[in-house]
Motif scaffolding. Structure first.
Motif, PDB file in Angstrom:
ATOM      1  N   ILE A  34      37.530  17.643  29.982  1.00 32.63           N
ATOM      2  CA  ILE A  34      36.883  16.339  29.847  1.00 32.63           C
ATOM      3  C   ILE A  34      36.078  16.251  28.553  1.00 32.63           C
ATOM      4  O   ILE A  34      36.050  15.204  27.898  1.00 32.63           O
ATOM      5  CB  ILE A  34      35.990  16.054  31.082  1.00 32.63           C
ATOM      6  CG1 ILE A  34      35.636  14.557  31.123  1.00 32.63           C
ATOM      7  CG2 ILE A  34      34.737  16.881  31.086  1.00 32.63           C
ATOM      8  CD1 ILE A  34      34.897  14.160  32.379  1.00 32.63           C
ATOM      9  N   VAL A  37      38.863  16.103  25.512  1.00 37.26           N
ATOM     10  CA  VAL A  37      39.598  14.833  25.434  1.00 37.26           C
ATOM     11  C   VAL A  37      38.674  13.684  25.065  1.00 37.26           C
ATOM     12  O   VAL A  37      39.029  12.819  24.262  1.00 37.26           O
ATOM     13  CB  VAL A  37      40.307  14.552  26.779  1.00 37.26           C
ATOM     14  CG1 VAL A  37      40.956  13.173  26.762  1.00 37.26           C
ATOM     15  CG2 VAL A  37      41.360  15.608  27.053  1.00 37.26           C
ATOM     16  N   THR A  38      37.473  13.657  25.621  1.00 30.89           N
ATOM     17  CA  THR A  38      36.535  12.565  25.326  1.00 30.89           C
ATOM     18  C   THR A  38      36.098  12.599  23.872  1.00 30.89           C
ATOM     19  O   THR A  38      35.976  11.548  23.230  1.00 30.89           O
ATOM     20  CB  THR A  38      35.313  12.647  26.250  1.00 30.89           C
ATOM     21  OG1 THR A  38      35.744  12.711  27.610  1.00 30.89           O
ATOM     22  CG2 THR A  38      34.430  11.424  26.077  1.00 30.89           C
ATOM     23  N   GLN A  41      39.024  11.230  21.813  1.00 29.06           N
ATOM     24  CA  GLN A  41      39.307   9.808  21.981  1.00 29.06           C
ATOM     25  C   GLN A  41      38.125   8.901  21.669  1.00 29.06           C
ATOM     26  O   GLN A  41      38.274   7.686  21.650  1.00 29.06           O
ATOM     27  CB  GLN A  41      39.768   9.536  23.422  1.00 29.06           C
ATOM     28  CG  GLN A  41      41.117  10.139  23.754  1.00 29.06           C
ATOM     29  CD  GLN A  41      41.596   9.736  25.131  1.00 29.06           C
ATOM     30  OE1 GLN A  41      40.866   9.123  25.906  1.00 29.06           O
ATOM     31  NE2 GLN A  41      42.831  10.077  25.444  1.00 29.06           N
ATOM     32  N   ASP A  42      36.956   9.480  21.422  1.00 32.74           N
ATOM     33  CA  ASP A  42      35.761   8.652  21.282  1.00 32.74           C
ATOM     34  C   ASP A  42      35.872   7.620  20.171  1.00 32.74           C
ATOM     35  O   ASP A  42      35.461   6.475  20.326  1.00 32.74           O
ATOM     36  CB  ASP A  42      34.536   9.548  21.041  1.00 32.74           C
ATOM     37  CG  ASP A  42      33.233   8.757  21.057  1.00 32.74           C
ATOM     38  OD1 ASP A  42      33.009   8.005  22.019  1.00 32.74           O
ATOM     39  OD2 ASP A  42      32.461   8.879  20.097  1.00 32.74           O
ATOM     40  N   SER A 224      34.656   5.559  25.679  1.00 30.40           N
ATOM     41  CA  SER A 224      35.558   6.660  25.998  1.00 30.40           C
ATOM     42  C   SER A 224      35.130   7.409  27.251  1.00 30.40           C
ATOM     43  O   SER A 224      35.965   7.904  28.012  1.00 30.40           O
ATOM     44  CB  SER A 224      35.623   7.627  24.815  1.00 30.40           C
ATOM     45  OG  SER A 224      34.320   8.104  24.494  1.00 30.40           O
ATOM     46  N   HIS A 227      36.172   5.777  30.594  1.00 28.28           N
ATOM     47  CA  HIS A 227      37.600   5.899  30.869  1.00 28.28           C
ATOM     48  C   HIS A 227      37.996   7.339  31.197  1.00 28.28           C
ATOM     49  O   HIS A 227      38.821   7.573  32.082  1.00 28.28           O
ATOM     50  CB  HIS A 227      38.415   5.405  29.664  1.00 28.28           C
ATOM     51  CG  HIS A 227      38.445   3.920  29.549  1.00 28.28           C
ATOM     52  ND1 HIS A 227      39.450   3.152  30.077  1.00 28.28           N
ATOM     53  CD2 HIS A 227      37.570   3.053  28.990  1.00 28.28           C
ATOM     54  CE1 HIS A 227      39.199   1.867  29.833  1.00 28.28           C
ATOM     55  NE2 HIS A 227      38.078   1.790  29.165  1.00 28.28           N
ATOM     56  N   ASN A 228      37.429   8.293  30.484  1.00 30.23           N
ATOM     57  CA  ASN A 228      37.873   9.679  30.628  1.00 30.23           C
ATOM     58  C   ASN A 228      37.289  10.401  31.832  1.00 30.23           C
ATOM     59  O   ASN A 228      37.968  11.233  32.438  1.00 30.23           O
ATOM     60  CB  ASN A 228      37.537  10.464  29.355  1.00 30.23           C
ATOM     61  CG  ASN A 228      38.525  10.199  28.245  1.00 30.23           C
ATOM     62  OD1 ASN A 228      39.725  10.329  28.429  1.00 30.23           O
ATOM     63  ND2 ASN A 228      38.043   9.803  27.081  1.00 30.23           N
ATOM     64  N   ALA A 231      39.287   9.502  35.008  1.00 33.49           N
ATOM     65  CA  ALA A 231      40.690   9.911  34.864  1.00 33.49           C
ATOM     66  C   ALA A 231      40.841  11.421  35.012  1.00 33.49           C
ATOM     67  O   ALA A 231      41.680  11.905  35.791  1.00 33.49           O
ATOM     68  CB  ALA A 231      41.224   9.451  33.507  1.00 33.49           C
ATOM     69  N   TRP A 232      40.036  12.177  34.290  1.00 31.94           N
ATOM     70  CA  TRP A 232      40.205  13.631  34.316  1.00 31.94           C
ATOM     71  C   TRP A 232      39.533  14.272  35.521  1.00 31.94           C
ATOM     72  O   TRP A 232      39.867  15.402  35.891  1.00 31.94           O
ATOM     73  CB  TRP A 232      39.703  14.229  33.006  1.00 31.94           C
ATOM     74  CG  TRP A 232      40.497  13.705  31.855  1.00 31.94           C
ATOM     75  CD1 TRP A 232      40.087  12.836  30.888  1.00 31.94           C
ATOM     76  CD2 TRP A 232      41.889  13.954  31.589  1.00 31.94           C
ATOM     77  NE1 TRP A 232      41.123  12.536  30.042  1.00 31.94           N
ATOM     78  CE2 TRP A 232      42.238  13.205  30.434  1.00 31.94           C
ATOM     79  CE3 TRP A 232      42.863  14.728  32.207  1.00 31.94           C
ATOM     80  CZ2 TRP A 232      43.511  13.217  29.896  1.00 31.94           C
ATOM     81  CZ3 TRP A 232      44.144  14.744  31.666  1.00 31.94           C
ATOM     82  CH2 TRP A 232      44.449  13.997  30.517  1.00 31.94           C
ATOM     83  N   VAL A 359      46.653   7.954  34.120  1.00 30.60           N
ATOM     84  CA  VAL A 359      45.640   8.869  33.578  1.00 30.60           C
ATOM     85  C   VAL A 359      45.820   9.053  32.079  1.00 30.60           C
ATOM     86  O   VAL A 359      44.853   9.107  31.321  1.00 30.60           O
ATOM     87  CB  VAL A 359      45.698  10.231  34.307  1.00 30.60           C
ATOM     88  CG1 VAL A 359      44.800  11.263  33.630  1.00 30.60           C
ATOM     89  CG2 VAL A 359      45.290  10.054  35.768  1.00 30.60           C
ATOM     90  N   TRP A 360      47.060   9.140  31.614  1.00 25.96           N
ATOM     91  CA  TRP A 360      47.327   9.352  30.189  1.00 25.96           C
ATOM     92  C   TRP A 360      47.604   8.052  29.454  1.00 25.96           C
ATOM     93  O   TRP A 360      47.065   7.814  28.390  1.00 25.96           O
ATOM     94  CB  TRP A 360      48.523  10.297  30.018  1.00 25.96           C
ATOM     95  CG  TRP A 360      48.288  11.663  30.554  1.00 25.96           C
ATOM     96  CD1 TRP A 360      47.077  12.228  30.824  1.00 25.96           C
ATOM     97  CD2 TRP A 360      49.270  12.637  30.900  1.00 25.96           C
ATOM     98  NE1 TRP A 360      47.243  13.489  31.314  1.00 25.96           N
ATOM     99  CE2 TRP A 360      48.579  13.782  31.372  1.00 25.96           C
ATOM    100  CE3 TRP A 360      50.652  12.669  30.860  1.00 25.96           C
ATOM    101  CZ2 TRP A 360      49.225  14.931  31.785  1.00 25.96           C
ATOM    102  CZ3 TRP A 360      51.301  13.813  31.280  1.00 25.96           C
ATOM    103  CH2 TRP A 360      50.598  14.939  31.735  1.00 25.96           C
TER     104      TRP A 360
END
Length: 427
Positions: A34, A37-38, A41-42, A224, A227-228, A231-232, A359-360
């Motif tokens: 988490i 990925v965050t 994607q931020d 971000s 959303h993350n 999802a994760w 999720v993706w």
């Protein structure tokens, strides 16, 4: 009955203690996932990114249009425009080669005489309109109509860039050119009709304003983290399918399950013990990831997750997501004959459920057929419930459909597992 349930839970805990490293990985890996990925994607959720994307501009025009395109690209604060290599103007071949080799993501080639031909085309159209209305001098010598070919602004993209980036760039450039054409048309009319008598307003008459939901008079802006985290968290919860299914297979292969069945212990008690144990693990995962999002993220440059008014509802959603994950794990463990079957199938199927569940990739971006299939994924139900709570500020009644589906999934998968096991033992 309570004592039997307690001992069943204790048995599951002892099984987990035998693979303490695997249990620790269940908690550590989701946190690493988490955060990573965050962080990645931020920037996609920020309006202005600190890092500008370098793009190449090949200018064969050197007129007002190319100047306007250059200025607008610079003002966008998203691009860093390069027009020279080693103090020499970039040629189209150089730009094409650099982009196709992946050194740059984009090259824009503006054709020759674009500004001049655009103005000539506009002048012809304005003259024709005014002539049709009888607003031109009839004694004036008519200009010979010049045939002007359509111009192309070439865009070279790195083959590796995403389609969304291409569409955004093409839309922005198209908007720039349209604004330039509109301003030129107004200027041509002013010149023909007399600037002192006509003063056209050239600013855009129609603007767009985004209206976002508010809570306590504060705007809820998606980022971000919002959303993350859900999802994760879902992804991590469903990965308990692996240890749960492996332990069920172990019980069958080592004869533990047969010994349990010879004792006066109902199958539902055994299932309840597994459910309680792994539900505790799921909730610990959820609260750990929530703590990271609230307390750690602000210290590494990410926005903190606001859970002030949503903590209870988020916990309820997480609880029912845990039920769904456990039901699926029980089903996989019951059907699988060996650990070599349960572990690969469990992990692969979870990845598939995550992929089709949104999720993706967001569900709305999928093909129509996949959007229909996504409605069957328990991860999609859980993700929508989390989004309803975090982003749409709904109440318990509004998330009842999603959490009901998650609990129904748990019941159905558990019943199928029990029915399969009973049928297998009676054959």
């Amino acid at each position: 009955m309570v004592y039997k349930l307690y001992m069943s839970v204790l048995k599951e805990i002892l099984l987990l203690k035998r693979d303490l490293g695997g249990v620790i990985i269940l908690f550590i890996m989701p946190l690493v996932l988490i955060i990573t990925v965050t962080l990645i994607q931020d920037n996609t959720f920020k309006k202005v990114s600190d890092a500008k994307i370098p793009i190449l501009l090949v200018n064969h025009d050197n007129g007002k249009v190319s100047e306007s395109v250059f200025e607008n690209l610079e003002k966008s604060q998203a691009f860093s425009v390069l027009t020279q290599f080693d103090n020499q103007n970039i040629t189209e071949e150089q730009a094409k080669e650099a982009v196709f080799k992946g050194k740059y993501q984009l090259a824009i080639v503006i054709p020759k005489n674009l500004s001049q031909d655009l103005q000539s085309k506009i002048d012809q159209n304005v003259d024709q309109i005014l002539s049709n209305f009888g607003l031109v001098d009839s004694t004036a010598v008519k200009k010979e109509k010049k045939f002007i070919t359509q111009k192309e602004v070439k865009l070279y993209f790195d083959p590796a860039v995403q389609l969304s980036f291409k569409n955004a760039v093409m839309s922005s450039i198209d908007k720039m050119i349209s604004q330039i054409e509109t301003q030129s048309i107004y200027a041509a009319f002013q010149e023909q009709l007399g600037e002192s008598d006509f003063n056209f307003e050239q600013k855009s008459f129609i603007n767009f304003k985004e209206i976002v939901p508010r809570v306590n008079n504060k705007e809820i802006k998606p980022n971000s983290v919002q959303h993350n985290v859900p999802a994760w968290t879902l992804f991590a919860m469903f990965f308990i399918v692996i240890p749960l299914s492996i332990n069920i297979v172990k019980e069958k292969s080592q004869g533990t399950f047969v010994r349990l069945r010879t004792n006066p212990v109902q199958g539902m008690v055994v299932i309840a013990g597994k459910t309680i144990t792994y539900l505790i693990i799921c909730m610990i995962q959820f609260y750990m990831m929530l703590a990271v999002a609230v307390y750690l993220f602000p210290h590494i440059g990410l926005p903190a997750l606001n859970v002030d008014h949503n903590f209870l509802l988020m916990s309820i959603v997480a609880l029912f997501c845990g039920f769904a994950a456990i039901g699926y794990g029980i089903l996989v463990g019951t059907i699988a004959k060996t650990q070599e079957q349960s572990a690969p199938f469990g992990s692969t199927s979870v990845i598939i459920l995550a992929a089709i569940g949104g999720v993706w990739v967001p569900v709305f971006a999928m093909p129509k057929m996949m959007q229909v299939i996504a409605q069957c994924s328990p991860m999609n139900w859980g993700l929508n419930a989390f989004y309803d709570v975090i982003l749409r500020n709904v109440g318990l009644v509004d998330i009842l459909p999603e959490i009901s589906l998650l609990f129904l999934f748990f019941i159905v998968t558990t019943i199928i597992a029990l029915f399969y096991d009973k049928k297998k033992r009676t054959v």
